[in-house]
Motif scaffolding. Structure first.
Motif, PDB file in Angstrom:
ATOM      1  N   ASN A 115       0.900  -1.294   0.118  1.00 52.12           N
ATOM      2  CA  ASN A 115       0.005   0.062   0.145  1.00 52.12           C
ATOM      3  C   ASN A 115       0.820   1.347   0.143  1.00 52.12           C
ATOM      4  OD1 ASN A 115      -2.588  -1.425  -0.090  1.00 52.12           O
ATOM      5  ND2 ASN A 115      -2.340  -1.451   2.279  1.00 52.12           N
ATOM      6  N   LEU A 116       2.077   1.303   0.619  1.00 47.69           N
ATOM      7  CA  LEU A 116       2.879   2.324   0.762  1.00 47.69           C
ATOM      8  C   LEU A 116       3.497   2.314  -0.727  1.00 47.69           C
ATOM      9  CD1 LEU A 116       4.768   4.483   2.382  1.00 47.69           C
ATOM     10  CD2 LEU A 116       6.020   2.603   2.712  1.00 47.69           C
ATOM     11  N   GLU A 117       3.893   1.585  -1.322  1.00 47.81           N
ATOM     12  CA  GLU A 117       4.339   1.659  -2.546  1.00 47.81           C
ATOM     13  C   GLU A 117       3.336   2.132  -3.544  1.00 47.81           C
ATOM     14  OE1 GLU A 117       6.548  -1.112  -6.271  1.00 47.81           O
ATOM     15  OE2 GLU A 117       5.803  -2.062  -4.231  1.00 47.81           O
ATOM     16  N   LYS A 118       1.907   1.569  -3.655  1.00 48.36           N
ATOM     17  CA  LYS A 118       1.024   2.519  -4.227  1.00 48.36           C
ATOM     18  C   LYS A 118       0.916   4.012  -4.067  1.00 48.36           C
ATOM     19  CE  LYS A 118      -3.879   1.826  -5.539  1.00 48.36           C
ATOM     20  NZ  LYS A 118      -4.178   3.440  -5.004  1.00 48.36           N
ATOM     21  N   ALA A 119       0.744   3.990  -2.868  1.00 47.57           N
ATOM     22  CA  ALA A 119       0.507   5.520  -2.200  1.00 47.57           C
ATOM     23  C   ALA A 119       1.752   6.339  -2.810  1.00 47.57           C
ATOM     24  CB  ALA A 119       0.453   5.700  -0.859  1.00 47.57           C
ATOM     25  N   SER A 152       2.905   5.293   7.901  1.00 47.04           N
ATOM     26  CA  SER A 152       2.587   5.054   9.437  1.00 47.04           C
ATOM     27  C   SER A 152       1.996   3.447   9.693  1.00 47.04           C
ATOM     28  CB  SER A 152       1.272   5.977  10.057  1.00 47.04           C
ATOM     29  OG  SER A 152       1.739   7.163  10.107  1.00 47.04           O
ATOM     30  N   ARG A 153       1.104   2.940   8.693  1.00 37.17           N
ATOM     31  CA  ARG A 153       0.662   1.480   8.674  1.00 37.17           C
ATOM     32  C   ARG A 153       2.012   0.720   8.530  1.00 37.17           C
ATOM     33  NH1 ARG A 153      -3.909   3.891   6.295  1.00 37.17           N
ATOM     34  NH2 ARG A 153      -3.001   3.615   4.026  1.00 37.17           N
ATOM     35  N   VAL A 154       2.778   0.960   7.755  1.00 35.68           N
ATOM     36  CA  VAL A 154       3.925   0.234   7.576  1.00 35.68           C
ATOM     37  C   VAL A 154       5.009   0.203   9.025  1.00 35.68           C
ATOM     38  CG1 VAL A 154       6.719   0.073   6.472  1.00 35.68           C
ATOM     39  CG2 VAL A 154       4.401   0.423   5.194  1.00 35.68           C
ATOM     40  N   ALA A 155       4.853   1.302   9.712  1.00 30.82           N
ATOM     41  CA  ALA A 155       5.555   1.240  10.847  1.00 30.82           C
ATOM     42  C   ALA A 155       5.172   0.662  11.803  1.00 30.82           C
ATOM     43  CB  ALA A 155       5.785   2.817  11.397  1.00 30.82           C
ATOM     44  N   ALA A 156       3.728   0.549  12.033  1.00 30.07           N
ATOM     45  CA  ALA A 156       2.836  -0.033  12.780  1.00 30.07           C
ATOM     46  C   ALA A 156       2.783  -1.604  12.727  1.00 30.07           C
ATOM     47  CB  ALA A 156       1.220   0.475  12.778  1.00 30.07           C
ATOM     48  N   ALA A 157       2.940  -1.971  11.361  1.00 29.37           N
ATOM     49  CA  ALA A 157       3.206  -3.430  11.022  1.00 29.37           C
ATOM     50  C   ALA A 157       4.408  -3.887  11.398  1.00 29.37           C
ATOM     51  CB  ALA A 157       2.843  -3.398   9.592  1.00 29.37           C
ATOM     52  N   ALA A 159       6.403  -2.897  13.798  1.00 28.00           N
ATOM     53  CA  ALA A 159       6.177  -3.042  15.238  1.00 28.00           C
ATOM     54  C   ALA A 159       5.385  -4.235  15.947  1.00 28.00           C
ATOM     55  CB  ALA A 159       5.708  -1.739  16.080  1.00 28.00           C
ATOM     56  N   ASP A 160       4.332  -4.568  15.175  1.00 23.19           N
ATOM     57  CA  ASP A 160       3.570  -5.776  15.435  1.00 23.19           C
ATOM     58  C   ASP A 160       4.492  -6.988  15.168  1.00 23.19           C
ATOM     59  OD1 ASP A 160       1.566  -4.152  16.063  1.00 23.19           O
ATOM     60  OD2 ASP A 160       0.398  -4.461  14.226  1.00 23.19           O
ATOM     61  N   LEU A 161       5.327  -6.923  13.873  1.00 26.07           N
ATOM     62  CA  LEU A 161       6.169  -8.038  13.802  1.00 26.07           C
ATOM     63  C   LEU A 161       7.317  -8.175  14.838  1.00 26.07           C
ATOM     64  CD1 LEU A 161       7.244 -10.328  11.786  1.00 26.07           C
ATOM     65  CD2 LEU A 161       8.134  -8.755  10.691  1.00 26.07           C
ATOM     66  N   VAL A 162       7.906  -6.866  15.437  1.00 25.22           N
ATOM     67  CA  VAL A 162       8.742  -7.064  16.570  1.00 25.22           C
ATOM     68  C   VAL A 162       8.196  -7.863  17.673  1.00 25.22           C
ATOM     69  CG1 VAL A 162      10.334  -5.589  17.949  1.00 25.22           C
ATOM     70  CG2 VAL A 162      10.113  -5.138  15.601  1.00 25.22           C
ATOM     71  N   THR A 163       7.021  -7.229  18.165  1.00 23.73           N
ATOM     72  CA  THR A 163       6.215  -7.767  19.090  1.00 23.73           C
ATOM     73  C   THR A 163       6.063  -9.301  18.892  1.00 23.73           C
ATOM     74  OG1 THR A 163       5.170  -5.757  19.610  1.00 23.73           O
ATOM     75  CG2 THR A 163       4.130  -7.674  20.529  1.00 23.73           C
ATOM     76  N   ALA A 164       5.571  -9.795  17.877  1.00 26.44           N
ATOM     77  CA  ALA A 164       5.264 -11.294  17.242  1.00 26.44           C
ATOM     78  C   ALA A 164       6.548 -12.012  17.615  1.00 26.44           C
ATOM     79  CB  ALA A 164       4.709 -11.248  16.133  1.00 26.44           C
ATOM     80  N   ASN A 165       7.945 -11.593  17.063  1.00 26.79           N
ATOM     81  CA  ASN A 165       9.105 -12.317  17.090  1.00 26.79           C
ATOM     82  C   ASN A 165       9.454 -12.258  18.504  1.00 26.79           C
ATOM     83  OD1 ASN A 165       9.446 -12.949  14.382  1.00 26.79           O
ATOM     84  ND2 ASN A 165      10.343 -10.540  14.120  1.00 26.79           N
ATOM     85  N   THR A 166       9.276 -11.151  19.422  1.00 25.90           N
ATOM     86  CA  THR A 166       9.660 -11.250  20.814  1.00 25.90           C
ATOM     87  C   THR A 166       8.857 -12.268  21.574  1.00 25.90           C
ATOM     88  OG1 THR A 166      10.233  -8.974  20.593  1.00 25.90           O
ATOM     89  CG2 THR A 166       9.963  -9.908  22.900  1.00 25.90           C
ATOM     90  N   ASN A 167       7.625 -12.231  21.366  1.00 18.85           N
ATOM     91  CA  ASN A 167       6.788 -13.114  22.064  1.00 18.85           C
ATOM     92  C   ASN A 167       7.110 -14.554  21.739  1.00 18.85           C
ATOM     93  OD1 ASN A 167       5.231 -11.088  23.502  1.00 18.85           O
ATOM     94  ND2 ASN A 167       3.525 -10.978  21.875  1.00 18.85           N
ATOM     95  N   LEU A 168       7.463 -14.886  20.557  1.00 17.29           N
ATOM     96  CA  LEU A 168       7.657 -16.145  20.073  1.00 17.29           C
ATOM     97  C   LEU A 168       9.176 -16.576  20.627  1.00 17.29           C
ATOM     98  CD1 LEU A 168       7.274 -18.715  18.376  1.00 17.29           C
ATOM     99  CD2 LEU A 168       8.639 -17.537  16.586  1.00 17.29           C
ATOM    100  N   ARG A 169      10.209 -15.637  20.826  1.00 17.48           N
ATOM    101  CA  ARG A 169      11.261 -15.870  21.603  1.00 17.48           C
ATOM    102  C   ARG A 169      11.272 -16.110  23.140  1.00 17.48           C
ATOM    103  NH1 ARG A 169      13.435 -11.620  20.180  1.00 17.48           N
ATOM    104  NH2 ARG A 169      13.502 -10.220  22.194  1.00 17.48           N
TER     105      ARG A 169
END
Length: 378
Positions: A115-119, A152-157, A159-169
C-alpha cells in the motif's frame, strides 16, 4: 576415789603445760595453719583466636525465572539441580499461537508495504500533474495524506512483527547466566501466567557470598581491613559450617554496605569465598571467623583461677608463702583458658586450685603445676 583421780589429772595437765613451754617448736607454731593450694607460674603462649559472627551463605547472582508470555508448558530441557550455561534452553511454552501471530504480522507488513508503494506512486504522479496545473490542489493533498498514512501503517506493521518475534522468543525460557538451577515448580502441561508463575530459581555458585553484620563501632576496623593486603593474602576470614567443620578456603571482603541500620546500629558486610567443590549452598547458616589482630604471644591462665567480685576479676598471686588478691583485666576466653590483658607479669605465681578458702594475706602451702600447652587455638 573420784578426788584422787581429779588430782592426778591436774598433775598430768600441769606437766604437759610445763613441757610445752619448754618446747621451741610449739612456741613458734602459727596460729592459723597454711592452706594447701596448687599454683602455676604465669607465662606467655602463642595464641591464635578469632572473633565470631553468625552469617548466611548467599548467591552473588540469583534470579527467579518467570515467563514473559502466557501458555502451557510443552517442554522442560534440564535436570533439576544441575549446572546450566548462559543461553541454555530451560522451558518451552506452547508456541503455536505465537508462531501464528508472527506469520500474521509478516503478512500485514507485506500488505502495508504494498500500500505504501502504491501511495508513493500516486503522490509522485499527482505532484507532477499539480506542477502543470492539470489537477485540483485538493487531489494532491489527498494523495500526500494517504502517503503519510501508508508510511504509518508500515511502521505499525513492523512494530507488530517485532512484538510477535519477541513473544515467540519469550516462549522459550533460557538461562540468563551460568549457574545452578533448582527444583522446578511446574511440570509439562502446567499453565503459566504472564509474569506471575514462578518456574524456578537459578543462582551462581562459584564464588559464593557470606553475609554477616557488625556493630557500627567496628566499622573503621573493617574499612581498614578492606584496604589492607591482609584481606587477600592471609587467612583473616574463614567460616565454620553448620556441622562445626571449618571450610577449607579463606575469603575476602567483597563489599561493605552503604549505610548503618539506624534501628540496630549495625552494618552488613559481604565476604566472597571460592566454591569449586560446591560445598557452599545459598541459605546455609555459617559462622564467620575473623582473625583477631591481637593474636600472638599473650599471657594466658586457667579460667578456673579467676574469681569475680562486683563485676571485677581477680586472681590470687602467691609470693613467699602468702597470697595477695590482684585485680586483672581479661581478654578472650579460649576453651578452659583466658587471656589476661593487664594485671599480671610473666614469672608470677597464681593459685589455680584451692582458691575457695583463700582471702588476701592468707598463708599457703604451694605445690607447682605445669604451665600447660604452649599454644592455644580456637
Amino acid at each position: 576415789m573420784i578426788t584422787r583421780l581429779n588430782s592426778l589429772a591436774i598433775i598430768i595437765a600441769s606437766i604437759i603445760g610445763i613441757a610445752s613451754c619448754g618446747n621451741p617448736t610449739a612456741q613458734n607454731r602459727p596460729a592459723a595453719s597454711a592452706v594447701p593450694v596448687n599454683v602455676q607460674k604465669v607465662a606467655k603462649q602463642n595464641v591464635v583466636y578469632h572473633n565470631e559472627y553468625p552469617a548466611t551463605v548467599v548467591a552473588l547472582n540469583e534470579v527467579e525465572l518467570r515467563s514473559e508470555v502466557g501458555g502451557y508448558i510443552t517442554g522442560i530441557s534440564f535436570k533439576e539441580g544441575q549446572k546450566v550455561k548462559r543461553g541454555q534452553r530451560l522451558y518451552t511454552l506452547d508456541q503455536r499461537k505465537y508462531t501464528a501471530a508472527k506469520a500474521q504480522a509478516e503478512a500485514n507488513l507485506k500488505v502495508a508495504k504494498a500500500n505504501l508503494e502504491k501511495a508513493q506512486k500516486d503522490a509522485d504522479r499527482y505532484t507532477a500533474l499539480s506542477e502543470k496545473d492539470a489537477i485540483a490542489k485538493q487531489q494532491l493533498d489527498y494523495a500526500l495524506t494517504e502517503l503519510d498514512n501508508a508510511k504509518s501503517r508500515v511502521a505499525a506493521a513492523e512494530a507488530d512483527l517485532v512484538t510477535a518475534n519477541t513473544n515467540l522468543r519469550y516462549s522459550v525460557i533460557t538461562a540468563p547466566f551460568d549457574g545452578t538451577i533448582g527444583i522446578s515448580n511446574v511440570r509439562i502441561g502446567t499453565f503459566v501466567s504472564l509474569g506471575q508463575t514462578l518456574l524456578n530459581t537459578i543462582s551462581s555458585d562459584n564464588p559464593m557470598g557470606v553475609d554477616f553484620v557488625i556493630d557500627e563501632k567496628e566499622l573503621n576496623k573493617y574499612l581498614a581491613l578492606e584496604q589492607s593486603a591482609d584481606n587477600k593474602e592471609k587467612s583473616v576470614f574463614t567460616i565454620a559450617l553448620p556441622d562445626k567443620s571449618l571450610y577449607g578456603d579463606a575469603g575476602e571482603i567483597s563489599v561493605i554496605d552503604r549505610a548503618v541500620d539506624p534501628q540496630t546500629g549495625t552494618i552488613k558486610i559481604r565476604l566472597v569465598f571460592p566454591n569449586a567443590q560446591r560445598k557452599l549452598r545459598a541459605g546455609i547458616s555459617a559462622t564467620v571467623r575473623v582473625l583477631n589482630e591481637n593474636s600472638g604471644e599473650q599471657i594466658m591462665i586457667p579460667y578456673k583461677a579467676v574469681t569475680e567480685q562486683m563485676s571485677e576479676n581477680f586472681v590470687f598471686v602467691e609470693d613467699n608463702g602468702v597470697v595477695k588478691q590482684t585485680r586483672i583485666e581479661l581478654g578472650k576466653r579460649i576453651h578452659e583458658k583466658v587471656i589476661v590483658k593487664s594485671g599480671l607479669q610473666v614469672g608470677q605465681n597464681i593459685v589455680v586450685e584451692g582458691i575457695q578458702k583463700l582471702r588476701d594475706g592468707v598463708p599457703v602451702q604451694a605445690a607447682f603445676l605445669e604451665a600447660g600447652e604452649k599454644t592455644a587455638r580456637k
